[in-house]
Design a protein around this motif. Structure first.
Motif, PDB file in Angstrom:
ATOM      1  N   LEU A 189      40.619  37.242  47.331  1.00  0.00           N
ATOM      2  CA  LEU A 189      39.496  37.475  46.434  1.00  0.00           C
ATOM      3  C   LEU A 189      38.765  36.163  46.174  1.00  0.00           C
ATOM      4  O   LEU A 189      39.392  35.139  45.899  1.00  0.00           O
ATOM      5  N   PRO A 190      37.434  36.166  46.215  1.00  0.00           N
ATOM      6  CA  PRO A 190      36.678  34.934  45.966  1.00  0.00           C
ATOM      7  C   PRO A 190      36.948  34.394  44.564  1.00  0.00           C
ATOM      8  O   PRO A 190      37.251  35.152  43.632  1.00  0.00           O
ATOM      9  N   ALA A 191      36.810  33.095  44.416  1.00  0.00           N
ATOM     10  CA  ALA A 191      37.107  32.442  43.138  1.00  0.00           C
ATOM     11  C   ALA A 191      36.289  33.023  41.997  1.00  0.00           C
ATOM     12  O   ALA A 191      36.766  33.125  40.869  1.00  0.00           O
ATOM     13  N   GLY A 192      35.070  33.432  42.238  1.00  0.00           N
ATOM     14  CA  GLY A 192      34.220  33.973  41.182  1.00  0.00           C
ATOM     15  C   GLY A 192      34.361  35.452  40.966  1.00  0.00           C
ATOM     16  O   GLY A 192      33.634  36.037  40.152  1.00  0.00           O
ATOM     17  N   ALA A 207      48.291  39.736  36.424  1.00  0.00           N
ATOM     18  CA  ALA A 207      47.259  38.701  36.455  1.00  0.00           C
ATOM     19  C   ALA A 207      47.884  37.312  36.448  1.00  0.00           C
ATOM     20  O   ALA A 207      47.448  36.409  37.170  1.00  0.00           O
ATOM     21  N   ARG A 208      48.922  37.125  35.650  1.00  0.00           N
ATOM     22  CA  ARG A 208      49.613  35.832  35.613  1.00  0.00           C
ATOM     23  C   ARG A 208      50.224  35.496  36.970  1.00  0.00           C
ATOM     24  O   ARG A 208      50.095  34.368  37.464  1.00  0.00           O
ATOM     25  N   ASP A 209      50.861  36.464  37.580  1.00  0.00           N
ATOM     26  CA  ASP A 209      51.566  36.215  38.835  1.00  0.00           C
ATOM     27  C   ASP A 209      50.621  35.879  39.984  1.00  0.00           C
ATOM     28  O   ASP A 209      50.983  35.114  40.880  1.00  0.00           O
ATOM     29  N   TYR A 210      49.426  36.482  39.968  1.00  0.00           N
ATOM     30  CA  TYR A 210      48.552  36.365  41.139  1.00  0.00           C
ATOM     31  C   TYR A 210      47.214  35.712  40.821  1.00  0.00           C
ATOM     32  O   TYR A 210      46.235  35.897  41.534  1.00  0.00           O
ATOM     33  N   ASP A 211      47.178  34.925  39.747  1.00  0.00           N
ATOM     34  CA  ASP A 211      46.019  34.082  39.425  1.00  0.00           C
ATOM     35  C   ASP A 211      44.731  34.885  39.256  1.00  0.00           C
ATOM     36  O   ASP A 211      43.682  34.523  39.795  1.00  0.00           O
ATOM     37  N   LEU A 212      44.813  35.965  38.490  1.00  0.00           N
ATOM     38  CA  LEU A 212      43.637  36.728  38.114  1.00  0.00           C
ATOM     39  C   LEU A 212      43.324  36.476  36.648  1.00  0.00           C
ATOM     40  O   LEU A 212      44.191  36.054  35.882  1.00  0.00           O
ATOM     41  N   ARG A 240      27.775  38.689  32.423  1.00  0.00           N
ATOM     42  CA  ARG A 240      27.756  37.241  32.586  1.00  0.00           C
ATOM     43  C   ARG A 240      28.486  36.799  33.854  1.00  0.00           C
ATOM     44  O   ARG A 240      28.015  35.942  34.593  1.00  0.00           O
ATOM     45  N   ASP A 241      29.647  37.430  34.092  1.00  0.00           N
ATOM     46  CA  ASP A 241      30.451  37.040  35.242  1.00  0.00           C
ATOM     47  C   ASP A 241      30.109  37.829  36.503  1.00  0.00           C
ATOM     48  O   ASP A 241      30.748  37.638  37.539  1.00  0.00           O
ATOM     49  N   GLN A 242      29.121  38.720  36.389  1.00  0.00           N
ATOM     50  CA  GLN A 242      28.683  39.532  37.532  1.00  0.00           C
ATOM     51  C   GLN A 242      29.882  40.220  38.203  1.00  0.00           C
ATOM     52  O   GLN A 242      30.074  40.145  39.416  1.00  0.00           O
ATOM     53  N   VAL A 243      30.688  40.878  37.384  1.00  0.00           N
ATOM     54  CA  VAL A 243      31.879  41.570  37.875  1.00  0.00           C
ATOM     55  C   VAL A 243      31.429  42.794  38.686  1.00  0.00           C
ATOM     56  O   VAL A 243      30.732  43.659  38.159  1.00  0.00           O
ATOM     57  N   PRO A 244      31.808  42.890  39.949  1.00  0.00           N
ATOM     58  CA  PRO A 244      31.285  43.976  40.785  1.00  0.00           C
ATOM     59  C   PRO A 244      31.844  45.356  40.461  1.00  0.00           C
ATOM     60  O   PRO A 244      31.197  46.364  40.747  1.00  0.00           O
ATOM     61  N   LYS A 296      45.079  47.987  46.271  1.00  0.00           N
ATOM     62  CA  LYS A 296      44.021  48.445  47.177  1.00  0.00           C
ATOM     63  C   LYS A 296      42.716  48.665  46.420  1.00  0.00           C
ATOM     64  O   LYS A 296      41.636  48.295  46.905  1.00  0.00           O
ATOM     65  N   LEU A 297      42.802  49.256  45.233  1.00  0.00           N
ATOM     66  CA  LEU A 297      41.596  49.437  44.416  1.00  0.00           C
ATOM     67  C   LEU A 297      40.997  48.089  44.010  1.00  0.00           C
ATOM     68  O   LEU A 297      39.768  47.913  44.027  1.00  0.00           O
ATOM     69  N   ILE A 298      41.853  47.154  43.628  1.00  0.00           N
ATOM     70  CA  ILE A 298      41.354  45.836  43.235  1.00  0.00           C
ATOM     71  C   ILE A 298      40.653  45.161  44.411  1.00  0.00           C
ATOM     72  O   ILE A 298      39.544  44.623  44.271  1.00  0.00           O
ATOM     73  N   ARG A 299      41.278  45.191  45.580  1.00  0.00           N
ATOM     74  CA  ARG A 299      40.674  44.579  46.761  1.00  0.00           C
ATOM     75  C   ARG A 299      39.334  45.227  47.087  1.00  0.00           C
ATOM     76  O   ARG A 299      38.359  44.539  47.411  1.00  0.00           O
ATOM     77  N   ALA A 300      39.282  46.555  47.037  1.00  0.00           N
ATOM     78  CA  ALA A 300      38.048  47.257  47.371  1.00  0.00           C
ATOM     79  C   ALA A 300      36.964  47.005  46.335  1.00  0.00           C
ATOM     80  O   ALA A 300      35.778  46.915  46.672  1.00  0.00           O
ATOM     81  N   GLY A 301      37.362  46.865  45.063  1.00  0.00           N
ATOM     82  CA  GLY A 301      36.391  46.702  44.000  1.00  0.00           C
ATOM     83  C   GLY A 301      35.894  45.289  43.822  1.00  0.00           C
ATOM     84  O   GLY A 301      34.717  45.061  43.528  1.00  0.00           O
ATOM     85  N   LEU A 302      36.771  44.302  44.001  1.00  0.00           N
ATOM     86  CA  LEU A 302      36.421  42.912  43.717  1.00  0.00           C
ATOM     87  C   LEU A 302      36.232  42.065  44.967  1.00  0.00           C
ATOM     88  O   LEU A 302      35.788  40.921  44.871  1.00  0.00           O
ATOM     89  N   GLY A 303      36.580  42.602  46.140  1.00  0.00           N
ATOM     90  CA  GLY A 303      36.446  41.850  47.363  1.00  0.00           C
ATOM     91  C   GLY A 303      34.993  41.544  47.698  1.00  0.00           C
ATOM     92  O   GLY A 303      34.076  42.225  47.248  1.00  0.00           O
ATOM     93  N   SER A 304      34.781  40.524  48.504  1.00  0.00           N
ATOM     94  CA  SER A 304      33.421  40.127  48.889  1.00  0.00           C
ATOM     95  C   SER A 304      32.841  41.128  49.863  1.00  0.00           C
ATOM     96  O   SER A 304      33.530  41.987  50.414  1.00  0.00           O
TER      97      SER A 304
END
Length: 310
Positions: A189-192, A207-212, A240-244, A296-304
Motif C-alpha cells: 500500500l502506498p505511504a499516503g 494496524a499496529r502489526d502492519y503499519d496502518l 483531507r487524507d483523500q482516503v479512496p 483482500k478488501l483493504i488491498r482492493a480499496g486502498l491500493g494504488s
C-alpha cells in the motif's frame, strides 16, 4: 482457568481449519460423551476446535453474524451453559454480558483468553483509556489465545494434553504463515494510502502489526451512537487524507459509513468480518479466512491504480 470466568500476496482460501470432522464419541445411550466447551462467539469456537481436535465438543453461544458486544443471552443459552464443562471468553470488556451469563450458568469453570496479553488502549470518546478487546485480529496475539486454550483444555482433560499441544503447534504454524501473508500483502500500500477507516475501532491490533493508521465512527460496537460531531470529524479526515475507500463490519449497519463515503468523495469499499465468522459457505468460515477476506478488501480499496486488486 477460574471458577468465574506459497505466494504470500495471493491470499488463497485456507479451506476448513476445523480438525473436528470425525464422528462424535458416543456412550451407550448414543449421547456424545466428550467434555463440552462453550465459547462466547464463533471466532473463539473456531480457535478452540483447532486445539481440541476430536477430544472435546465445542459450541459457540452466539451464531454467525451475531453482534457480540451487547448480546442478550436467552434461557436456552443458560441451559446449554449449565451443561458445559468449560466456558471460553475473550475478556477485555468485549462481552459486556459475560459476568451475568456465567453467574446465571452456575458453577462452570471459565477461561479468559486475553489474560496475559498487553492490551492496546482506546484513545477517544466514552471508552477512552479502556482496553481495545479485539486482540485476536493480530495473528501474533492469536497465538497467545492458543496457548491459553492448551492450558485450559489440559486442565479439563489431562489425558489429552499431548494431543492439545500437538494440535496447537500446527495451528500456531498456520497463524505464523498468515502473519507473513498479511504483512507482504499490506506492505504494497502506498505511504499516503494507509489509513483504514471503519465503523468500529476493531483494527487497532492489525494496524499496529502492519503499519496502518486507523480511524472509525465509534470505538466499540457497544458505544455506536453517532453524533454529528463525530461523523463530521471523520468526513473531514477522509477528505483531507483523500482516503479512496472506507469500510464497515458485517455485524452493524453500514448506512452511516456509506454517508461518510458520499460526503467525503470517497467510496464504500465493503464490509469486514471482525466479531463473527460467516456461515460455513461464506467468505469467513474460519479465523484464517476472515483475515484473508478482510485484507483482500483493504488491498482492493486502498491500493494504488497500478495495483487495484489483491
Amino acid at each position: 482457568m477460574t471458577g468465574a470466568c506459497s505466494n504470500p500476496t495471493q491470499l488463497a482460501s485456507s479451506g476448513s481449519d476445523d480438525p473436528t470432522k470425525d464422528s462424535p464419541v458416543a456412550d451407550r445411550s448414543g449421547q456424545d460423551s466428550r467434555p463440552k466447551v462453550l465459547t462466547t462467539f464463533t471466532i473463539l469456537a473456531d480457535m478452540a476446535r483447532n486445539v481440541a481436535g476430536d477430544r472435546l465438543q465445542v459450541e459457540s453461544i452466539t451464531k454467525p453474524g451475531a453482534e457480540i458486544h451487547g448480546y442478550e443471552f436467552t434461557p436456552s443459552d443458560i441451559e446449554r451453559a449449565a451443561g458445559a464443562d468449560l466456558i471460553v471468553e475473550n475478556g477485555l470488556g468485549l462481552e459486556l454480558w459475560a459476568r451475568r451469563f456465567t453467574e446465571a450458568a452456575g458453577d462452570v469453570p471459565t477461561v479468559t483468553l486475553t489474560d496475559g496479553i498487553e492490551p492496546l488502549l482506546i484513545g477517544e470518546d466514552a471508552y477512552a483509556g479502556r482496553p481495545n478487546p479485539h486482540a485476536w485480529m493480530s495473528p501474533k496475539a492469536a497465538q497467545q489465545y492458543v496457548d491459553r486454550l492448551v492450558e485450559a483444555f489440559s486442565s479439563l482433560d489431562p489425558e489429552g494434553t499431548q494431543q492439545y499441544k500437538a494440535n496447537a503447534e500446527v495451528y500456531k504454524g498456520r497463524l505464523q504463515t498468515l502473519d507473513a501473508e498479511l504483512r507482504n500483502a499490506l506492505q504494497v500500500l502506498p505511504a499516503g494510502q494507509r489509513l483504514l477507516v471503519t465503523c468500529e475501532g476493531a483494527f487497532s491490533y492489525l494496524a499496529r502489526d502492519y503499519d496502518l493508521e486507523e480511524a472509525y465512527l465509534w470505538p466499540v460496537n457497544a458505544e455506536s451512537q453517532i453524533s454529528p460531531r463525530r461523523m463530521g470529524r471523520l468526513i473531514e479526515r477522509v477528505k483531507r487524507d483523500q482516503v479512496p475507500a472506507v469500510f464497515c463490519e458485517t455485524t452493524v449497519s453500514d448506512k452511516a459509513q456509506r454517508e461518510v463515503a458520499r460526503a467525503a468523495g470517497s467510496r464504500f469499499g465493503g464490509s469486514f468480518y471482525v466479531d463473527s465468522l460467516s456461515d460455513s459457505n461464506g467468505p469467513a468460515a474460519t479465523l484464517l479466512d476472515l483475515q484473508r477476506h478482510n485484507v483482500k478488501l483493504i488491498r482492493a480499496g486502498l491500493g494504488s491504480a497500478a495495483d487495484p486488486k489483491p
